[in-house]
Write a protein that holds these residues in place. Structure first.
Motif, mmCIF file in Angstrom:
data_model
loop_
_atom_site.group_PDB
_atom_site.id
_atom_site.type_symbol
_atom_site.label_atom_id
_atom_site.label_comp_id
_atom_site.label_asym_id
_atom_site.label_seq_id
_atom_site.Cartn_x
_atom_site.Cartn_y
_atom_site.Cartn_z
ATOM 1 N N MET A 1 77.924 33.199 -28.582
ATOM 2 C CA MET A 1 77.740 33.881 -27.108
ATOM 3 C C MET A 1 77.535 35.096 -27.289
ATOM 4 S SD MET A 1 79.921 33.097 -23.892
ATOM 5 C CE MET A 1 80.219 34.672 -23.283
ATOM 6 N N SER A 2 76.289 35.570 -26.632
ATOM 7 C CA SER A 2 76.046 37.178 -26.675
ATOM 8 C C SER A 2 76.446 37.496 -25.232
ATOM 9 C CB SER A 2 74.565 37.465 -26.946
ATOM 10 O OG SER A 2 73.829 36.735 -26.072
ATOM 11 N N THR A 3 76.750 38.835 -25.132
ATOM 12 C CA THR A 3 76.936 39.647 -23.831
ATOM 13 C C THR A 3 76.075 40.699 -23.720
ATOM 14 O OG1 THR A 3 79.162 38.813 -23.902
ATOM 15 C CG2 THR A 3 79.007 40.731 -22.464
ATOM 16 N N TYR A 4 75.515 40.958 -22.694
ATOM 17 C CA TYR A 4 74.414 42.106 -22.494
ATOM 18 C C TYR A 4 75.568 43.538 -22.552
ATOM 19 C CZ TYR A 4 71.228 45.732 -20.698
ATOM 20 O OH TYR A 4 70.605 46.636 -20.833
ATOM 21 N N LYS A 5 75.268 44.376 -23.260
ATOM 22 C CA LYS A 5 76.128 45.503 -23.208
ATOM 23 C C LYS A 5 75.410 46.809 -22.460
ATOM 24 C CE LYS A 5 78.578 44.322 -27.344
ATOM 25 N NZ LYS A 5 78.195 42.904 -27.567
ATOM 26 N N LEU A 6 75.882 47.065 -21.508
ATOM 27 C CA LEU A 6 75.545 48.208 -20.612
ATOM 28 C C LEU A 6 75.887 49.722 -21.490
ATOM 29 C CD1 LEU A 6 76.322 46.623 -17.260
ATOM 30 C CD2 LEU A 6 74.160 47.000 -18.224
ATOM 31 N N VAL A 7 74.879 50.531 -21.588
ATOM 32 C CA VAL A 7 75.260 51.730 -22.307
ATOM 33 C C VAL A 7 75.017 53.021 -21.270
ATOM 34 C CG1 VAL A 7 74.543 53.170 -24.291
ATOM 35 C CG2 VAL A 7 74.766 50.758 -24.602
ATOM 36 N N CYS A 8 75.715 53.838 -21.413
ATOM 37 C CA CYS A 8 75.500 54.960 -20.425
ATOM 38 C C CYS A 8 74.426 55.922 -21.100
ATOM 39 C CB CYS A 8 76.915 55.829 -20.697
ATOM 40 S SG CYS A 8 76.595 57.597 -19.555
ATOM 41 N N HIS A 12 76.157 57.524 -24.044
ATOM 42 C CA HIS A 12 76.033 56.247 -25.089
ATOM 43 C C HIS A 12 77.235 55.476 -25.203
ATOM 44 C CE1 HIS A 12 71.948 57.863 -25.956
ATOM 45 N NE2 HIS A 12 72.557 59.118 -26.037
ATOM 46 N N SER A 13 78.154 55.780 -24.252
ATOM 47 C CA SER A 13 79.234 54.804 -24.461
ATOM 48 C C SER A 13 79.116 53.609 -23.666
ATOM 49 C CB SER A 13 80.392 55.691 -23.555
ATOM 50 O OG SER A 13 80.930 56.814 -24.391
ATOM 51 N N ARG A 14 79.951 52.880 -23.612
ATOM 52 C CA ARG A 14 79.821 51.386 -23.117
ATOM 53 C C ARG A 14 80.234 51.809 -21.561
ATOM 54 N NH1 ARG A 14 83.411 47.610 -21.338
ATOM 55 N NH2 ARG A 14 85.452 48.723 -22.165
ATOM 56 N N MET A 15 79.584 50.870 -20.659
ATOM 57 C CA MET A 15 79.482 51.044 -19.430
ATOM 58 C C MET A 15 80.439 49.687 -18.830
ATOM 59 S SD MET A 15 76.368 53.017 -17.850
ATOM 60 C CE MET A 15 77.363 53.427 -16.104
ATOM 61 N N ARG A 16 81.109 49.527 -17.566
ATOM 62 C CA ARG A 16 81.677 48.652 -17.288
ATOM 63 C C ARG A 16 81.353 48.265 -15.780
ATOM 64 N NH1 ARG A 16 87.111 51.008 -17.924
ATOM 65 N NH2 ARG A 16 86.944 52.656 -16.315
ATOM 66 N N ILE A 17 81.145 47.168 -15.341
ATOM 67 C CA ILE A 17 80.575 46.645 -14.093
ATOM 68 C C ILE A 17 82.094 46.760 -13.090
ATOM 69 C CG2 ILE A 17 79.706 44.900 -12.345
ATOM 70 C CD1 ILE A 17 78.143 43.954 -14.762
ATOM 71 N N ARG A 18 82.232 47.773 -12.195
ATOM 72 C CA ARG A 18 83.299 47.924 -11.527
ATOM 73 C C ARG A 18 83.600 46.705 -10.337
ATOM 74 N NH1 ARG A 18 87.485 49.736 -13.396
ATOM 75 N NH2 ARG A 18 88.222 50.742 -11.375
ATOM 76 N N THR A 19 82.089 46.676 -9.637
ATOM 77 C CA THR A 19 82.342 45.462 -8.738
ATOM 78 C C THR A 19 80.762 45.254 -8.420
ATOM 79 O OG1 THR A 19 82.915 44.969 -6.546
ATOM 80 C CG2 THR A 19 81.960 47.138 -6.753
ATOM 81 N N GLN A 33 80.302 51.970 -13.908
ATOM 82 C CA GLN A 33 81.104 53.385 -14.426
ATOM 83 C C GLN A 33 81.043 53.380 -16.126
ATOM 84 O OE1 GLN A 33 85.158 53.419 -13.465
ATOM 85 N NE2 GLN A 33 85.235 55.452 -13.002
ATOM 86 N N CYS A 34 80.772 54.582 -16.561
ATOM 87 C CA CYS A 34 80.998 54.824 -17.813
ATOM 88 C C CYS A 34 82.639 54.784 -18.274
ATOM 89 C CB CYS A 34 80.637 56.213 -18.236
ATOM 90 S SG CYS A 34 80.485 56.626 -19.855
ATOM 91 N N CYS A 35 82.762 54.065 -19.368
ATOM 92 C CA CYS A 35 84.116 53.982 -19.937
ATOM 93 C C CYS A 35 84.675 55.169 -20.502
ATOM 94 C CB CYS A 35 84.179 53.001 -21.008
ATOM 95 S SG CYS A 35 84.001 51.456 -20.127
ATOM 96 N N ASN A 36 83.623 56.261 -20.899
ATOM 97 C CA ASN A 36 84.142 57.388 -21.500
ATOM 98 C C ASN A 36 84.566 58.303 -20.406
ATOM 99 O OD1 ASN A 36 84.321 59.918 -22.466
ATOM 100 N ND2 ASN A 36 82.473 59.838 -23.661
ATOM 101 N N GLU A 37 85.924 58.697 -20.224
ATOM 102 C CA GLU A 37 86.621 59.494 -19.520
ATOM 103 C C GLU A 37 85.941 60.726 -19.299
ATOM 104 O OE1 GLU A 37 90.944 59.319 -19.203
ATOM 105 O OE2 GLU A 37 90.817 56.918 -19.374
ATOM 106 N N ALA A 38 85.671 61.255 -20.309
ATOM 107 C CA ALA A 38 85.097 62.768 -20.366
ATOM 108 C C ALA A 38 83.848 62.795 -19.468
ATOM 109 C CB ALA A 38 84.988 63.294 -21.719
ATOM 110 N N CYS A 39 83.002 61.716 -19.691
ATOM 111 C CA CYS A 39 81.799 61.497 -19.012
ATOM 112 C C CYS A 39 81.680 61.227 -17.537
ATOM 113 C CB CYS A 39 80.689 60.640 -19.747
ATOM 114 S SG CYS A 39 79.179 60.308 -18.827
ATOM 115 N N GLY A 40 82.404 59.859 -17.298
ATOM 116 C CA GLY A 40 82.652 59.338 -15.910
ATOM 117 C C GLY A 40 81.433 59.104 -15.107
ATOM 118 N N TRP A 41 80.528 58.933 -15.600
ATOM 119 C CA TRP A 41 79.348 58.777 -14.850
ATOM 120 C C TRP A 41 79.333 57.435 -14.130
ATOM 121 C CZ3 TRP A 41 74.346 55.819 -15.901
ATOM 122 C CH2 TRP A 41 73.248 56.286 -15.034
ATOM 123 N N SER A 42 78.881 57.492 -12.843
ATOM 124 C CA SER A 42 78.835 56.085 -12.225
ATOM 125 C C SER A 42 77.359 55.861 -11.669
ATOM 126 C CB SER A 42 80.014 55.839 -11.135
ATOM 127 O OG SER A 42 79.729 57.203 -10.204
#
Length: 95
Positions: A1-8, A12-19, A33-42
């Motif tokens: 099974m593959s999962t699409y990975k969203l990248v900031c 270039h860190s992983r992003m997560r779907i918040r909602t 939202q970017c998982c890299n706390e230093a970046c924090g892009w949403s």
């Protein structure tokens, strides 16, 4: 099974779907939202189903999407499994 990975695109860190919310059977709005706390892009994103690549074995008459053309189906096949496998829809359309 593959999962699409969203990248900031910034760090270039992983992003997560918040909602996310469905606005139509073919459209989903997601807030990422970017998982890299230093970046924090949403960001807000839209995921849209645009073309049918292969027919469903359990077709719902309410689902009406245009059939993707041959080039788009081939591109999808090549990105999934680089092989010389024939496209069944092409075979049926040529017959």
């Amino acid at each position: 099974m593959s999962t699409y990975k969203l990248v900031c695109p910034h760090c270039h860190s992983r992003m997560r779907i918040r909602t996310s919310e469905g606005t139509h059977i073919f459209l989903r709005i997601a807030y990422l939202q970017c998982c890299n706390e230093a970046c924090g892009w949403s960001v807000r994103a839209e995921f849209e189903m645009t073309h049918e690549l292969s027919p469903s074995g359990m077709a719902n008459p309410a689902v009406q999407l245009p059939l993707a053309d041959r080039a788009l189906r081939r591109a999808a096949m090549m990105s999934a499994t680089p092989t010389s496998q024939l496209d069944l829809l092409d075979s049926l359309m040529e017959a």
